[in-house]
Motif scaffolding. Structure first.
Motif, PDB file in Angstrom:
ATOM      1  N   ARG A  40      35.147  -7.810  47.544  1.00 45.84           N
ATOM      2  CA  ARG A  40      35.792  -8.998  47.310  1.00 45.84           C
ATOM      3  C   ARG A  40      37.381  -8.939  47.399  1.00 45.84           C
ATOM      4  NH1 ARG A  40      31.510 -10.579  47.866  1.00 45.84           N
ATOM      5  NH2 ARG A  40      30.074 -11.655  46.278  1.00 45.84           N
ATOM      6  N   LEU A  41      38.105 -10.058  47.598  1.00 45.34           N
ATOM      7  CA  LEU A  41      39.360  -9.960  47.797  1.00 45.34           C
ATOM      8  C   LEU A  41      39.894 -10.381  46.345  1.00 45.34           C
ATOM      9  CD1 LEU A  41      40.526 -11.774  51.045  1.00 45.34           C
ATOM     10  CD2 LEU A  41      40.741  -9.456  50.505  1.00 45.34           C
ATOM     11  N   GLN A  42      41.143  -9.583  45.843  1.00 43.17           N
ATOM     12  CA  GLN A  42      41.768  -9.771  44.365  1.00 43.17           C
ATOM     13  C   GLN A  42      43.051 -10.131  44.705  1.00 43.17           C
ATOM     14  OE1 GLN A  42      39.796  -7.008  44.645  1.00 43.17           O
ATOM     15  NE2 GLN A  42      38.233  -7.987  43.841  1.00 43.17           N
ATOM     16  N   LEU A  43      43.612 -11.179  43.890  1.00 41.69           N
ATOM     17  CA  LEU A  43      45.094 -11.617  43.914  1.00 41.69           C
ATOM     18  C   LEU A  43      45.478 -11.551  42.357  1.00 41.69           C
ATOM     19  CD1 LEU A  43      47.576 -12.692  45.290  1.00 41.69           C
ATOM     20  CD2 LEU A  43      46.462 -15.000  45.224  1.00 41.69           C
ATOM     21  N   ILE A  44      46.760 -10.899  42.300  1.00 38.16           N
ATOM     22  CA  ILE A  44      47.514 -10.837  41.090  1.00 38.16           C
ATOM     23  C   ILE A  44      48.794 -11.201  41.164  1.00 38.16           C
ATOM     24  CG2 ILE A  44      48.027  -9.340  39.001  1.00 38.16           C
ATOM     25  CD1 ILE A  44      45.736  -7.624  39.618  1.00 38.16           C
ATOM     26  N   ASP A  45      49.256 -12.307  40.378  1.00 40.05           N
ATOM     27  CA  ASP A  45      50.815 -12.689  40.450  1.00 40.05           C
ATOM     28  C   ASP A  45      51.266 -12.489  39.151  1.00 40.05           C
ATOM     29  OD1 ASP A  45      51.339 -13.720  43.206  1.00 40.05           O
ATOM     30  OD2 ASP A  45      49.751 -15.151  42.741  1.00 40.05           O
ATOM     31  N   VAL A  46      52.454 -11.559  38.935  1.00 43.87           N
ATOM     32  CA  VAL A  46      53.062 -11.450  37.872  1.00 43.87           C
ATOM     33  C   VAL A  46      54.458 -12.384  37.793  1.00 43.87           C
ATOM     34  CG1 VAL A  46      54.292  -9.778  36.027  1.00 43.87           C
ATOM     35  CG2 VAL A  46      52.027  -9.373  37.488  1.00 43.87           C
ATOM     36  N   PHE A  47      54.536 -13.238  36.655  1.00 44.98           N
ATOM     37  CA  PHE A  47      55.688 -14.191  36.780  1.00 44.98           C
ATOM     38  C   PHE A  47      56.332 -13.833  35.704  1.00 44.98           C
ATOM     39  CE2 PHE A  47      52.562 -16.337  39.090  1.00 44.98           C
ATOM     40  CZ  PHE A  47      53.126 -16.893  40.104  1.00 44.98           C
ATOM     41  N   LYS A  48      58.065 -13.905  35.726  1.00 48.92           N
ATOM     42  CA  LYS A  48      58.817 -14.003  34.673  1.00 48.92           C
ATOM     43  C   LYS A  48      58.609 -15.163  33.778  1.00 48.92           C
ATOM     44  CE  LYS A  48      62.221 -13.287  37.230  1.00 48.92           C
ATOM     45  NZ  LYS A  48      63.616 -13.062  37.855  1.00 48.92           N
ATOM     46  N   PRO A  49      58.992 -15.489  32.565  1.00 50.39           N
ATOM     47  CA  PRO A  49      59.499 -14.080  31.751  1.00 50.39           C
ATOM     48  C   PRO A  49      58.104 -13.564  31.170  1.00 50.39           C
ATOM     49  CG  PRO A  49      59.656 -16.235  30.404  1.00 50.39           C
ATOM     50  CD  PRO A  49      59.157 -16.537  31.707  1.00 50.39           C
ATOM     51  N   PHE A  50      57.079 -14.050  31.328  1.00 48.86           N
ATOM     52  CA  PHE A  50      55.757 -13.160  30.668  1.00 48.86           C
ATOM     53  C   PHE A  50      55.174 -11.971  31.728  1.00 48.86           C
ATOM     54  CE2 PHE A  50      55.770 -17.798  29.446  1.00 48.86           C
ATOM     55  CZ  PHE A  50      56.321 -17.495  28.156  1.00 48.86           C
ATOM     56  N   VAL A  51      55.922 -11.223  31.944  1.00 49.89           N
ATOM     57  CA  VAL A  51      55.648 -10.042  32.806  1.00 49.89           C
ATOM     58  C   VAL A  51      54.447  -9.146  32.056  1.00 49.89           C
ATOM     59  CG1 VAL A  51      58.036 -10.003  33.623  1.00 49.89           C
ATOM     60  CG2 VAL A  51      57.415  -8.605  31.976  1.00 49.89           C
ATOM     61  N   THR A  52      54.134  -9.248  30.924  1.00 50.46           N
ATOM     62  CA  THR A  52      53.015  -8.298  30.609  1.00 50.46           C
ATOM     63  C   THR A  52      51.464  -9.171  30.839  1.00 50.46           C
ATOM     64  OG1 THR A  52      53.191  -9.129  28.069  1.00 50.46           O
ATOM     65  CG2 THR A  52      54.323  -7.169  29.060  1.00 50.46           C
ATOM     66  N   GLN A  53      51.721 -10.435  31.007  1.00 49.78           N
ATOM     67  CA  GLN A  53      50.524 -11.379  31.047  1.00 49.78           C
ATOM     68  C   GLN A  53      50.256 -11.809  32.304  1.00 49.78           C
ATOM     69  OE1 GLN A  53      50.890 -14.378  28.274  1.00 49.78           O
ATOM     70  NE2 GLN A  53      51.768 -13.250  26.824  1.00 49.78           N
ATOM     71  N   PHE A  54      49.004 -11.540  33.032  1.00 51.78           N
ATOM     72  CA  PHE A  54      48.806 -12.093  34.279  1.00 51.78           C
ATOM     73  C   PHE A  54      47.137 -12.435  34.407  1.00 51.78           C
ATOM     74  CE2 PHE A  54      48.613  -7.295  34.411  1.00 51.78           C
ATOM     75  CZ  PHE A  54      47.412  -7.048  35.146  1.00 51.78           C
ATOM     76  N   GLU A  55      46.658 -12.923  35.446  1.00 48.09           N
ATOM     77  CA  GLU A  55      45.342 -13.169  35.754  1.00 48.09           C
ATOM     78  C   GLU A  55      44.854 -12.607  37.270  1.00 48.09           C
ATOM     79  OE1 GLU A  55      45.234 -17.975  34.006  1.00 48.09           O
ATOM     80  OE2 GLU A  55      45.725 -17.485  36.059  1.00 48.09           O
ATOM     81  N   VAL A  56      43.673 -12.051  36.987  1.00 46.28           N
ATOM     82  CA  VAL A  56      43.116 -11.313  38.096  1.00 46.28           C
ATOM     83  C   VAL A  56      42.325 -12.264  38.834  1.00 46.28           C
ATOM     84  CG1 VAL A  56      41.440  -9.607  38.941  1.00 46.28           C
ATOM     85  CG2 VAL A  56      42.931  -9.083  37.089  1.00 46.28           C
ATOM     86  N   ARG A  57      42.539 -12.944  40.133  1.00 46.93           N
ATOM     87  CA  ARG A  57      41.874 -13.931  40.730  1.00 46.93           C
ATOM     88  C   ARG A  57      41.071 -13.069  41.998  1.00 46.93           C
ATOM     89  NH1 ARG A  57      46.907 -16.669  39.719  1.00 46.93           N
ATOM     90  NH2 ARG A  57      46.572 -18.574  38.548  1.00 46.93           N
ATOM     91  N   GLU A  58      39.941 -13.744  42.122  1.00 45.75           N
ATOM     92  CA  GLU A  58      38.951 -13.407  43.256  1.00 45.75           C
ATOM     93  C   GLU A  58      38.404 -14.604  44.105  1.00 45.75           C
ATOM     94  OE1 GLU A  58      36.154 -10.050  42.276  1.00 45.75           O
ATOM     95  OE2 GLU A  58      34.802 -11.726  42.581  1.00 45.75           O
ATOM     96  N   LEU A  59      38.663 -14.044  45.441  1.00 50.68           N
ATOM     97  CA  LEU A  59      38.355 -15.396  46.309  1.00 50.68           C
ATOM     98  C   LEU A  59      36.859 -15.307  46.502  1.00 50.68           C
ATOM     99  CD1 LEU A  59      39.365 -17.147  48.644  1.00 50.68           C
ATOM    100  CD2 LEU A  59      38.931 -15.231  50.238  1.00 50.68           C
ATOM    101  N   LYS A  60      36.433 -16.611  46.387  1.00 55.48           N
ATOM    102  CA  LYS A  60      35.066 -16.938  46.525  1.00 55.48           C
ATOM    103  C   LYS A  60      34.310 -16.613  47.779  1.00 55.48           C
ATOM    104  CE  LYS A  60      35.585 -21.257  43.475  1.00 55.48           C
ATOM    105  NZ  LYS A  60      35.272 -22.584  43.235  1.00 55.48           N
ATOM    106  N   PRO A  61      33.191 -16.191  47.656  1.00 54.10           N
ATOM    107  CA  PRO A  61      32.548 -15.995  48.802  1.00 54.10           C
ATOM    108  C   PRO A  61      32.463 -16.944  49.779  1.00 54.10           C
ATOM    109  CG  PRO A  61      31.061 -15.166  47.118  1.00 54.10           C
ATOM    110  CD  PRO A  61      32.189 -16.152  46.428  1.00 54.10           C
ATOM    111  N   ASP A  62      32.534 -18.167  49.705  1.00 52.19           N
ATOM    112  CA  ASP A  62      32.489 -19.287  50.718  1.00 52.19           C
ATOM    113  C   ASP A  62      33.745 -19.733  51.019  1.00 52.19           C
ATOM    114  OD1 ASP A  62      33.287 -20.493  48.460  1.00 52.19           O
ATOM    115  OD2 ASP A  62      31.453 -21.992  48.406  1.00 52.19           O
ATOM    116  N   TYR A  63      34.833 -18.892  50.635  1.00 55.21           N
ATOM    117  CA  TYR A  63      36.280 -18.982  50.945  1.00 55.21           C
ATOM    118  C   TYR A  63      36.482 -20.563  50.493  1.00 55.21           C
ATOM    119  CZ  TYR A  63      36.891 -14.944  53.595  1.00 55.21           C
ATOM    120  OH  TYR A  63      37.022 -13.443  53.924  1.00 55.21           O
ATOM    121  N   SER A  64      36.000 -21.226  49.718  1.00 56.00           N
ATOM    122  CA  SER A  64      36.448 -22.557  49.018  1.00 56.00           C
ATOM    123  C   SER A  64      37.586 -22.595  48.063  1.00 56.00           C
ATOM    124  CB  SER A  64      35.226 -23.227  48.445  1.00 56.00           C
ATOM    125  OG  SER A  64      34.717 -22.585  47.215  1.00 56.00           O
TER     126      SER A  64
END
Length: 428
Positions: free
Chosen positions: A273-297
């Motif tokens: 699975r592909l994972q994507l994590i973006d960290v944004f200012k100013p909340f640099v200690t909080q982020f979401e782990v996103r995963e690409l759906k198997p059907d690429y939707s």
């Protein structure tokens, strides 16, 4: 008078000798051991060296152990110094240093135990590209691509290797060239034929729609993937002998809105699975782990993460390492900023502390072998594992400081500068 001699009884072999002299039995035992141990056991005898280093044994071992765990990182410091860090033992000697032919090469990508590296590229030399197995110290130089293209003209080169998916030990190298204002051509090198083929003669896209970085491809499930700076995803299927799960070429829309406040990004693969994590200012200690759906939707949020407690736990060591001193790199930098802004000295130090030395996401590890999902974080001189299930953290290893040109500094890494390493015997 002749003296009679009683014949000696035949000497019985010990079980260990029986196994050692029986290649089939010995192979069955050695196949169950990890690759790193087998490299050491090659020194036991010439017989063991011949057996373990044989292409047939290495292929069998790779297919029996297609998904070894993440065990180390190659870190590239701000001073462009490569450091090898084992998660079980901290900083150790870099495996590439033992191969004189690879002196000065640059790592471009890692993929399931193999490295894609390049060298040269000066005014009088063209770049050379290599596929390297750092576990076995084997390497193979790639031939120049046909069709009138050259490596020096490419906008990106990436490697695809996944014996767990393909059921074989072959790998592919994908090179991308610009062939028009709005299109690129993709060539594919296959290790089984040692030759290039033209995978796609042209991939067209609207001008201005993408700002793709083809130098940072990620291979997953038979396709190569590239991101724009806005997190739009371009992917293309490259063929890997498992075509019942063909991924069509296409684009996936960005899961986020504006990205100008993004501090950094992690884009990688785990458990198919592909994972994507973006960290944004100013909340640099909080982020979401996103995963690409198997059907690429599209992308789905798998985990909401807050590592504030982890950052605070290691804040004292960060402050101690960055204590400003007259004449140090950080002190001079801060003074220069103070002359041009109205910020206090403490505010400037705090800005650079948060900007460069809080933490960096190194890897996402899924639920391999029944384990809990974790993110691996880099702190100054430490690698931390944060458990996404029970929200606990533990130190995996210490990282010895290196000369980065900054007094009292440590390694500064970004996700493209921390290359994963897993031990494999795969031949290249």
């Amino acid at each position: 008078m002749e003296t009679s001699h009683t014949p000696e009884p035949p000497r019985l072999s010990s079980p260990a000798e029986t196994i050692a002299n029986h290649d089939d039995l010995l192979s069955q035992i050695l196949l169950r051991l990890e690759a790193k141990s087998l490299i050491r056991y090659q020194c036991v005898s010439k017989h063991w060296l011949s057996l373990i280093s044989s292409p047939k044994f290495r292929e069998r071992h790779t297919l029996r152990n297609p998904s070894p765990p993440l065990s180390a990182f190659f870190f590239l410091s701000t001073a462009k110094r490569l450091t090898f860090v084992s998660l079980s033992g901290g900083s150790t000697s870099c495996p590439l240093d033992s191969v004189p032919e690879l002196a000065g090469v640059k790592i471009l990508q890692s993929c399931n135990g193999l490295l894609l590296c390049c060298s040269g590229g000066g005014e009088r030399s063209r770049r050379g590209f290599y596929v390297v197995n750092p576990t076995t110290s084997q390497f193979s130089k790639l031939p120049s691509p046909p069709y009138g293209y050259q490596f020096d003209d490419s906008v990106g080169v990436a490697i695809a290797f996944d014996p767990c998916r393909t059921g074989n030990v072959n790998y592919k190298v994908v090179a991308v060239w610009e062939i028009g204002p709005n299109s690129v051509g993709i060539g594919i090198y296959a290790s089984e034929t040692r030759s290039w083929s033209l995978g796609l003669s042209a991939v067209e896209f609207m001008q201005g729609q993408f700002e793709l970085d083809f130098s940072r491809g990620v291979y997953c499930n038979g396709a190569m993937h590239w991101l724009t700076h806005k997190d739009e995803l371009l992917y293309c299927h490259i063929g890997d002998g498992n075509d019942e799960k063909v991924v069509k070429d296409g684009v996936v829309a960005s899961p986020v809105g504006l990205v100008f406040d993004r501090e950094y990004r992690y884009f990688g693969e785990s458990c198919g699975r592909l994972q994507l994590i973006d960290v944004f200012k100013p909340f640099v200690t909080q982020f979401e782990v996103r995963e690409l759906k198997p059907d690429y939707s599209g992308w789905v949020v798998k985990y909401h993460v807050d590592v504030y407690s982890t950052v605070e736990a290691y804040r004292p060591c960060v402050n101690e390492m960055l204590m400003p001193r007259e004449g140090s790199g950080w002190f001079v930098k801060c003074k220069a900023d103070l002359y041009s802004t109205s910020y206090s000295f403490q505010e400037v130090v705090g800005y650079y502390l948060d900007r460069y030395y809080s933490y960096v996401v190194l890897a996402f590890t899924g639920e391999e072998n029944g384990g809990d999902p974790c993110v691996l974080l880099y702190f100054p001189a430490k690698v931390i594992s944060y458990n996404l299930r029970d929200r606990t953290f533990k130190k995996l290893c210490d990282v010895a400081p290196v000369d980065t040109g900054v007094a009292n500094g440590s390694l500064h890494v970004e996700w493209v500068e921390a290359y994963h390493h897993v031990a494999t015997l795969a031949s290249v």
